[in-house]
Design an enzyme around this catalytic site. Sequence first.
Site: not given
Length: 476
Positions: A160, A381, A384
């Site tokens: 290590e 345009h 929804y």
Amino acid sequence: MTALDIIIMAAGKGTRMKSRIPKVLQRLAGRPLLHHVLGQAASLQARRVVVVTGHGATEVEAACAGLAGAGGTFDLKFVRQEPQLGTGHAVQQATPALAGDGTVVVLSGDVPLTQAATLRALVEAGAGERLALLTVRLPNPTGYGRIVRGEGGTVQRIVEHKDANDAERAIDEVYSGIMAVPAQRLAGWLARLTNDNAQGEYYLTDIVSMAVADGVPVAAHCIGDALQVAGVNSPAQLAELERAHQRAQAAALMEQGVRLADPARFDLRDDARSGARGEILCAQDVEIDVGCIFTGRVELGEGARIGAYCHISNATIAAGAVVHPFTHIDGEKAGAHVGEGALIGPFARLRPGAQLGREVHIGNFVEVKNSTLADGAKANHLAYLGDASVGERVNYGAGSITANYDGANKHRTVIEADVHIGSNCVLVAPVTIGAGGTVGGGSTITKDTPPGGLSVARGRQVSIANWKRPAKQAKG
């Protein structure tokens, strides 16, 4: 290939991430790091996978619920490492849950980009009899365990970084944290581990010197691609691996003939909501502009064109359709479909259940949710359409909406073929607009309208001649 069990190290806290989310649950391409590693396990057809948890164990285990066998047939188990006393200690907690035969592969839960072919090569290098290590050479190996070789290049041990001397720190071949171990040898080696080192921890890497002492061959499978074994310890490292992953996905698409305006600005991610894996299927001559994000499963038909900065999730875009810039198409679980030759956007939003036919036009600032639009319908345009069935060749005026929710329940609006809806209309569902009819601008329609007629529902215009506006009163 011998019977295969896998241990995944997932106990670390990830302090440098500076996050309340456990490190292995940080997301890469929309999927937790640990899920990427579990995918590697599935690709190896593992028999059993044991995940070692610690910090955030409850969250980690909950995040993996239902993943056993995803893409494979493995049995998934969890064990907890409390306290965390090193990698060797972590594997000690996992071994009682293993079968004890075949090969055990040790993976890291924060190393997401290791390729299946690399892991298969590692397992083959071990062959169930040797200890096999996955290694890589790094120009800056600081922090990694070094591979110490003896005469003839044989691996002798791993040291290590904090325990290495100057000569050992000069070694550029490092251990990746991934190894394949003969299962029948593993328990004995683990029992001999000590914590006599600078960290005071039980290092799994110490079993390498034990294997050498026991006459067990140690094989090092060294790869050239450091990204395959790169771990995540900081937001910067996570971002680096994210971009590497996305570049690879972009390169694969371009190999198939997809035109990407800039492969560095392309993202394909899993969808955490629906559980859909990030997957994009493209026919010939598909074009994708810059900054687009694809989530879940997306299909793009022949000649489809996606404008800049679009976000498309769980949707099908048919041949010849054009999605203009800054459009958001989100099929979520219900899916969304854009028909052949349709024109969408810019700045349009298609929500779950949007089903658009051939040559439909959805323009700027139009939102469509759980609605079907037949061939040739247009809403160009500021409109929804929610919970609606729209017939062929309908023209839906600017500012018009379907009022589909009464505060408790959703209701459908039916607009039959060849209807013209004027601007700024409100269609209060449930309601049907008869075929060929016209609804005058500004109308609020609450009752079914007859086919072929004109329906107007608005206050009568009144004009007052010579009307004087109120004058402002003087102050003080």
